[in-house]
Write an enzyme that holds these catalytic residues in place. Structure first.
Site, PDB file in Angstrom:
ATOM      1  N   LEU A   1       5.303   6.753   4.623  1.00  0.00           N
ATOM      2  CA  LEU A   1       6.226   5.684   5.017  1.00  0.00           C
ATOM      3  C   LEU A   1       7.542   6.157   5.617  1.00  0.00           C
ATOM      4  O   LEU A   1       8.345   5.348   6.068  1.00  0.00           O
ATOM      5  CB  LEU A   1       6.480   4.755   3.820  1.00  0.00           C
ATOM      6  CG  LEU A   1       5.186   4.148   3.239  1.00  0.00           C
ATOM      7  CD1 LEU A   1       5.494   3.185   2.110  1.00  0.00           C
ATOM      8  CD2 LEU A   1       4.339   3.470   4.315  1.00  0.00           C
TER       9      LEU A   1
ATOM     10  N   HIS B   1      -2.394   2.658  11.034  1.00  0.00           N
ATOM     11  CA  HIS B   1      -1.544   1.481  10.843  1.00  0.00           C
ATOM     12  C   HIS B   1      -2.440   0.294  10.504  1.00  0.00           C
ATOM     13  O   HIS B   1      -3.467   0.090  11.158  1.00  0.00           O
ATOM     14  CB  HIS B   1      -0.733   1.219  12.121  1.00  0.00           C
ATOM     15  CG  HIS B   1       0.230   0.084  11.961  1.00  0.00           C
ATOM     16  ND1 HIS B   1       1.425   0.224  11.280  1.00  0.00           N
ATOM     17  CD2 HIS B   1       0.164  -1.218  12.337  1.00  0.00           C
ATOM     18  CE1 HIS B   1       2.058  -0.948  11.276  1.00  0.00           C
ATOM     19  NE2 HIS B   1       1.321  -1.829  11.907  1.00  0.00           N
TER      20      HIS B   1
HETATM   21  C1  GAR Z   1      -2.650   1.730   4.334  1.00  0.00           C
HETATM   22  O1  GAR Z   1      -3.017   0.385   4.499  1.00  0.00           O
HETATM   23  C2  GAR Z   1      -2.022   2.272   5.604  1.00  0.00           C
HETATM   24  O2  GAR Z   1      -2.585   1.760   6.781  1.00  0.00           O
HETATM   25  C3  GAR Z   1      -0.605   1.769   5.447  1.00  0.00           C
HETATM   26  O3  GAR Z   1      -0.305   2.024   4.090  1.00  0.00           O
HETATM   27  C4  GAR Z   1      -1.507   1.860   3.326  1.00  0.00           C
HETATM   28  C5  GAR Z   1      -1.654   3.070   2.432  1.00  0.00           C
HETATM   29  O4  GAR Z   1      -2.693   2.886   1.512  1.00  0.00           O
HETATM   30  N1  GAR Z   1       0.282   2.434   6.346  1.00  0.00           N
HETATM   31  C6  GAR Z   1       1.332   1.829   6.893  1.00  0.00           C
HETATM   32  O5  GAR Z   1       1.645   0.692   6.653  1.00  0.00           O
HETATM   33  C7  GAR Z   1       2.125   2.701   7.878  1.00  0.00           C
HETATM   34  N2  GAR Z   1       2.897   1.872   8.765  1.00  0.00           N
HETATM   35  P1  GAR Z   1      -3.343   4.091   0.727  1.00  0.00           P
HETATM   36  O6  GAR Z   1      -2.201   4.871   0.089  1.00  0.00           O
HETATM   37  O7  GAR Z   1      -4.205   3.430  -0.303  1.00  0.00           O
HETATM   38  O8  GAR Z   1      -4.117   4.928   1.698  1.00  0.00           O
END
Ligand code: GAR
Length: 203
Positions: free
Chosen positions: A88, A107
């Site tokens: 993030l 994303h």
């Molecule tokens: C995922 O949905 C990813 O696409 C998002 O955070 C989540 C992480 O989940 N990323 C963003 O929003 C970046 N802009 P995870 O830790 O279970 O993989």
């Protein structure tokens, strides 16, 4: 061996999808998991697969590497690809320049919609839900100096017309992410990406 590192700030379900896929692979290996958080869920996932973890911070912090130090480690280890999977923090420009076209991000929406500063995790799905669109999805793109802006590599659409909440959308999109990310990394490792007329094509 095609060596990847995964940056994650959260629970690490996308990391798990990569480790599940490549754990027994002879061609692709996850060498490190990196986080800006001291101990995110992703580090527990890394431990399950015995993958070493490192912390990174933009400015010197005890126990954290700087991006410059991390760049030296990656260069020394000949890392081929850096995968941001729920990371993030914005990657500093100098690090982006060092690893240009070797950093990808997933994303949880169809870019160029629903991206940009502050658009991460459930915030994205809330904006999608409130907009009333009936299709969302996941996007994998190269990372450049701007948020959610680099060239798009792969996308998958998700039907959200029956979703009743942002959380419903998050669940549907995440399922798709878990398929799209390992699939795309495999294609990159196999050298199947080409740039034609300013667009990334997967052969
Ligand atoms: C995922 O949905 C990813 O696409 C998002 O955070 C989540 C992480 O989940 N990323 C963003 O929003 C970046 N802009 P995870 O830790 O279970 O993989």
């Amino acid at each position: 061996m095609f060596k990847i590192v995964v940056f994650a700030s959260g629970s690490g379900s996308n990391l798990r999808s990569l480790l599940n896929e490549f754990d027994k692979s002879k061609d692709i290996r996850v060498d490190f998991v990196i986080s800006d958080k001291i101990h995110p869920g992703a580090f527990d996932v890394a431990a399950e697969y015995s993958v070493p973890v490192l912390n990174v911070a933009e400015t010197g912090k005890p126990g954290f590497l700087t991006y410059d130090a991390l760049a030296s480690v990656f260069t020394e280890k000949n890392i081929n690809l850096i995968v941001l999977a729920g990371f993030l923090k914005k990657i500093p420009d100098s690090f982006v320049r060092t690893f240009r076209s070797r950093i990808i991000n997933i994303h949880p929406a169809l870019l160029p919609g629903f991206g940009g500063a502050g658009m991460y995790g459930i915030r994205v799905h809330r904006a999608v839900f409130e907009s009333g669109v009936k299709i969302s999805g996941a996007t994998i793109h190269f990372v450049d100096e701007y948020y959610d802006h680099g060239k798009i590599i792969a996308q998958a659409a998700v039907d959200i017309k029956d979703a009743l909440s942002p959380e419903d959308i998050a669940g549907l999109v995440l399922k798709t992410e878990h398929k799209l990310l390992p699939e795309t990394v495999r294609k990159i490792a196999a050298g199947k990406l080409k740039e034609i007329d300013n667009r990334i094509i997967i052969l």
